[in-house]
Design a protein around this motif. Structure first.
Motif, PDB file in Angstrom:
ATOM      1  N   ARG A 172       0.837  -1.209   0.000  1.00 25.75           N
ATOM      2  CA  ARG A 172       0.000   0.000   0.000  1.00 25.75           C
ATOM      3  C   ARG A 172       0.869   1.255   0.000  1.00 25.75           C
ATOM      4  N   ARG A 173       1.994   1.216   0.701  1.00 31.03           N
ATOM      5  CA  ARG A 173       2.865   2.389   0.794  1.00 31.03           C
ATOM      6  C   ARG A 173       3.367   2.821  -0.573  1.00 31.03           C
ATOM      7  N   TYR A 174       3.673   1.859  -1.445  1.00 28.74           N
ATOM      8  CA  TYR A 174       4.250   2.203  -2.751  1.00 28.74           C
ATOM      9  C   TYR A 174       3.333   1.882  -3.930  1.00 28.74           C
ATOM     10  N   GLY A 175       2.092   1.562  -3.659  1.00 28.71           N
ATOM     11  CA  GLY A 175       1.131   1.350  -4.737  1.00 28.71           C
ATOM     12  C   GLY A 175       1.478   0.178  -5.631  1.00 28.71           C
ATOM     13  N   VAL A 176       1.881  -0.932  -5.008  1.00 36.75           N
ATOM     14  CA  VAL A 176       2.262  -2.110  -5.784  1.00 36.75           C
ATOM     15  C   VAL A 176       1.392  -3.296  -5.390  1.00 36.75           C
ATOM     16  N   LEU A 177       1.388  -4.305  -6.255  1.00 41.18           N
ATOM     17  CA  LEU A 177       0.757  -5.578  -5.947  1.00 41.18           C
ATOM     18  C   LEU A 177       1.846  -6.643  -5.874  1.00 41.18           C
ATOM     19  N   PRO A 178       1.696  -7.621  -4.992  1.00 43.03           N
ATOM     20  CA  PRO A 178       2.725  -8.662  -4.883  1.00 43.03           C
ATOM     21  C   PRO A 178       2.647  -9.661  -6.028  1.00 43.03           C
ATOM     22  N   LEU A 179       3.801 -10.159  -6.442  1.00 37.02           N
ATOM     23  CA  LEU A 179       3.845 -11.279  -7.387  1.00 37.02           C
ATOM     24  C   LEU A 179       3.925 -12.557  -6.554  1.00 37.02           C
ATOM     25  N   ASN A 180       2.759 -13.042  -6.141  1.00 41.08           N
ATOM     26  CA  ASN A 180       2.719 -14.235  -5.305  1.00 41.08           C
ATOM     27  C   ASN A 180       2.000 -15.370  -6.035  1.00 41.08           C
ATOM     28  N   GLY A 181       1.713 -16.437  -5.304  1.00 45.10           N
ATOM     29  CA  GLY A 181       1.084 -17.587  -5.944  1.00 45.10           C
ATOM     30  C   GLY A 181      -0.255 -17.285  -6.577  1.00 45.10           C
ATOM     31  N   ARG A 182      -0.978 -16.305  -6.030  1.00 43.89           N
ATOM     32  CA  ARG A 182      -2.295 -15.983  -6.560  1.00 43.89           C
ATOM     33  C   ARG A 182      -2.225 -15.052  -7.778  1.00 43.89           C
ATOM     34  N   THR A 183      -1.149 -14.283  -7.902  1.00 43.16           N
ATOM     35  CA  THR A 183      -1.119 -13.255  -8.948  1.00 43.16           C
ATOM     36  C   THR A 183      -0.090 -13.492 -10.044  1.00 43.16           C
ATOM     37  N   ARG A 184       0.923 -14.331  -9.781  1.00 43.90           N
ATOM     38  CA  ARG A 184       2.062 -14.427 -10.701  1.00 43.90           C
ATOM     39  C   ARG A 184       1.633 -14.801 -12.117  1.00 43.90           C
ATOM     40  N   SER A 185       0.674 -15.693 -12.248  1.00 42.21           N
ATOM     41  CA  SER A 185       0.276 -16.143 -13.585  1.00 42.21           C
ATOM     42  C   SER A 185      -0.467 -15.066 -14.367  1.00 42.21           C
ATOM     43  N   PHE A 186      -0.837 -13.952 -13.718  1.00 43.70           N
ATOM     44  CA  PHE A 186      -1.548 -12.873 -14.409  1.00 43.70           C
ATOM     45  C   PHE A 186      -0.587 -11.919 -15.122  1.00 43.70           C
ATOM     46  N   PHE A 187       0.704 -12.074 -14.850  1.00 46.73           N
ATOM     47  CA  PHE A 187       1.672 -11.108 -15.382  1.00 46.73           C
ATOM     48  C   PHE A 187       2.833 -11.821 -16.080  1.00 46.73           C
ATOM     49  N   PRO A 188       3.441 -11.143 -17.064  1.00 47.77           N
ATOM     50  CA  PRO A 188       4.602 -11.733 -17.748  1.00 47.77           C
ATOM     51  C   PRO A 188       5.841 -11.688 -16.860  1.00 47.77           C
TER      52      PRO A 188
END
Length: 530
Positions: free
Chosen positions: A326-342
């Protein structure tokens, strides 16, 4: 079959070292190919060369005489080659009957070795079984049991690659070789890319204010026309990669070039708040309950996230925001999100986020090494998304864009833990206060602060003073338990609070809770003061 040196683990693991002769071979290989090669390709070719050299050596040695085989008969004056003695050659200088009832009739030959001056005796005409009777010149040169170059490389790739890369990167002739995009070629094959070319490339990118392809840059940058176009491309990419002004970026499914100074600061350099500390700890002490909580948190630096990655076919997912995100306006590249991004290329990528409520578009930056996706600070501010909020991502299959949203509900003032930094004491306290929330959230994670800069300074101070994680946990837990009438605090809340000043996955934090005698585990993920 006597083992060849190239067929042994001892050679590749302990003895193999790239020599000047090997570098000559690699140099010629690249010169003939007129194209770059990966270290895997170089290694396979070099292993094949070692096998060829070994075979040539055997052929040369075998040409000196007959291969000694115990069952054969020999005459005085005959030259023999002994593979078992490192292909030593000797002349038969004597012959007498052998005397051993176990072997029946056989001869004993005396062989003089010119190189060493020694003379030794060997059996000949031996009818009984002997392992050397299977040795012939033919099976020394070819045998189906020999490992191929691919098989050898599959077994000893790490050791072979380490030796090759050391020679190419740090050896006496390292100036003859260059690496471009993970492939190796000869420095002499590159076209000259001088500072004027790079200034022109910078101006073009600056003018367009967006990433530019290598081909577009080549159209404006005049390189030596005598160099083949593919090598011009490689030369320019090498020049750009060697200049700190330029950054390779994956965009529209291709590698493009952008300027570091035009990228958001959080993309150029990972802030301290997003740099993880992962101290060693005894993971076996974590209970099943805490391991389940760790899985639910799905911290991108946690160990459980490695086995929980969603497949590409999943259309949407939900995650919770930690304070550093939240402090830097980012989303984590974790098990739930990694496949959504290159992330396959391991270089930065650009994606487009679409606000699921207002349809506004934001440029997102995938930073694989930092394990986060930047670019949503404005979106989080506009919607007042709090720490602990449930954020949803959805694929837009036609455009490749990512819809980002939250679970909306009627705005309401909710109780939240408010962090108050005390720079003089080198710590921070907590109090409960109400904040406006218009989305669903995990109430064990929600934290806030009215002094973001003070929190940043405290984080830097604790890092500078090298304050250990267990000390931070020990200071925070009493602060959190006093906020609850039951005198307990949830493990998730400790994780969320610690991450305000020290980026750390759940495992080490939970371990610090369990091993501190000042705290006791009361079940259901709750801890109290002892």
């Amino acid at each position: 079959m006597l083992p060849r040196q190239t067929q042994t683990a001892a050679f590749w693991r302990d003895q193999f070292e790239v020599t000047s002769r090997d570098l000559d071979f690699i140099y010629t290989l690249l010169l003939d190919a007129l194209a770059p090669k990966t270290v895997d390709e170089l290694a396979l070719a070099l292993i094949d060369e070692y096998i060829r050299r070994e075979t040539a050596t055997i052929e040369t040695e075998l040409a000196k005489g007959a291969v000694y085989v115990p069952k054969n008969h020999y005459t005085v004056g005959q030259t023999l080659v002994f593979p078992a003695l490192d292909f030593a050659a000797g002349e038969v200088v004597g012959l007498r009957p052998g005397q051993n009832p176990e072997h029946g009739e056989f001869d004993v030959i005396q062989v003089a070795f010119a190189d060493s001056g020694a003379q030794r005796e060997f059996a000949a005409g031996l009818a009984t079984a002997h392992r050397l009777n299977e040795t012939t010149g033919d099976n020394l040169l070819s045998d189906e049991s020999l490992l191929s170059a691919k098989e050898i490389y599959s077994l000893y790739a790490d050791e072979i690659n380490e030796s090759i890369l050391y020679a190419l990167e740090e050896g006496d002739r390292s100036d003859q070789f260059v690496a471009v995009d993970g492939k190796w070629l000869l420095a002499d094959m590159l076209a000259e890319v001088h500072i004027g070319h790079l200034h022109l490339a910078e101006a073009l990118i600056d003018m367009r204010a967006e990433p530019v392809t290598t081909d577009d840059l080549l159209a404006e940058v005049d390189l030596d026309p005598n160099v083949p176009p593919p090598m011009q491309r490689i030369s320019l990419e090498h020049g750009l990669a060697s200049d700190s002004r330029f950054d390779p970026v994956q965009h529209n499914n291709q590698t493009m070039w952008f300027l570091n100074r035009m990228e958001p600061a959080v993309v150029v350099s990972t802030p301290l708040a997003l740099r993880p500390e992962t101290p060693r700890y005894n993971r076996a002490l974590l209970s099943v309950e805490l391991l389940q909580i760790e899985w639910e948190l799905d911290d991108e630096w946690g160990e459980s996230t490695l086995s929980s990655e969603l497949p590409n076919i999943v259309p949407n997912t939900t995650l919770t925001l930690a304070y550093p995100h939240r402090r830097y306006g980012v989303l984590p590249l974790n098990g739930r999100t990694r496949s959504f991004f290159p992330t396959a290329s391991n270089i930065k990528s650009m994606v487009t986020f679409v606000d699921g409520r207002w349809g506004k578009r934001y440029t997102g930056w995938v930073v694989p090494q930092g394990r986060y996706v930047a670019g949503l600070a404005e979106w989080m501010e506009e919607h007042a998304v709090p720490v602990g909020a449930y954020v949803t991502l959805e694929r837009a299959p036609d455009t490749g864009e990512i819809l980002v949203d939250y679970r909306a509900r009627r705005p309401k003032r909710e109780w939240a833990r408010i962090a108050k930094p005390d720079l003089e004491a080198g710590r921070f306290t907590f109090e409960m206060n109400k904040v406006q929330v218009a989305c669903e959230y995990d109430d064990t994670l929600i934290v806030a602060t009215e002094d973001v800069e003070g929190v940043d300074q405290l984080r830097e101070q604790l890092n500078r003073d090298d304050v250990p994680l267990h000390a931070i946990v020990e200071q925070i837990v009493p602060e959190l338990t006093k906020l609850n009438p039951q005198g307990t605090v949830h493990a998730k809340s400790v994780y969320s609070a610690v991450n305000i000043v020290r980026r750390c996955p759940p495992g080490p934090i939970f371990h610090a809770l369990l091993t501190n005698r000042a705290f006791r585990d009361v079940g259901d993920g709750l801890f109290a003061l002892a």
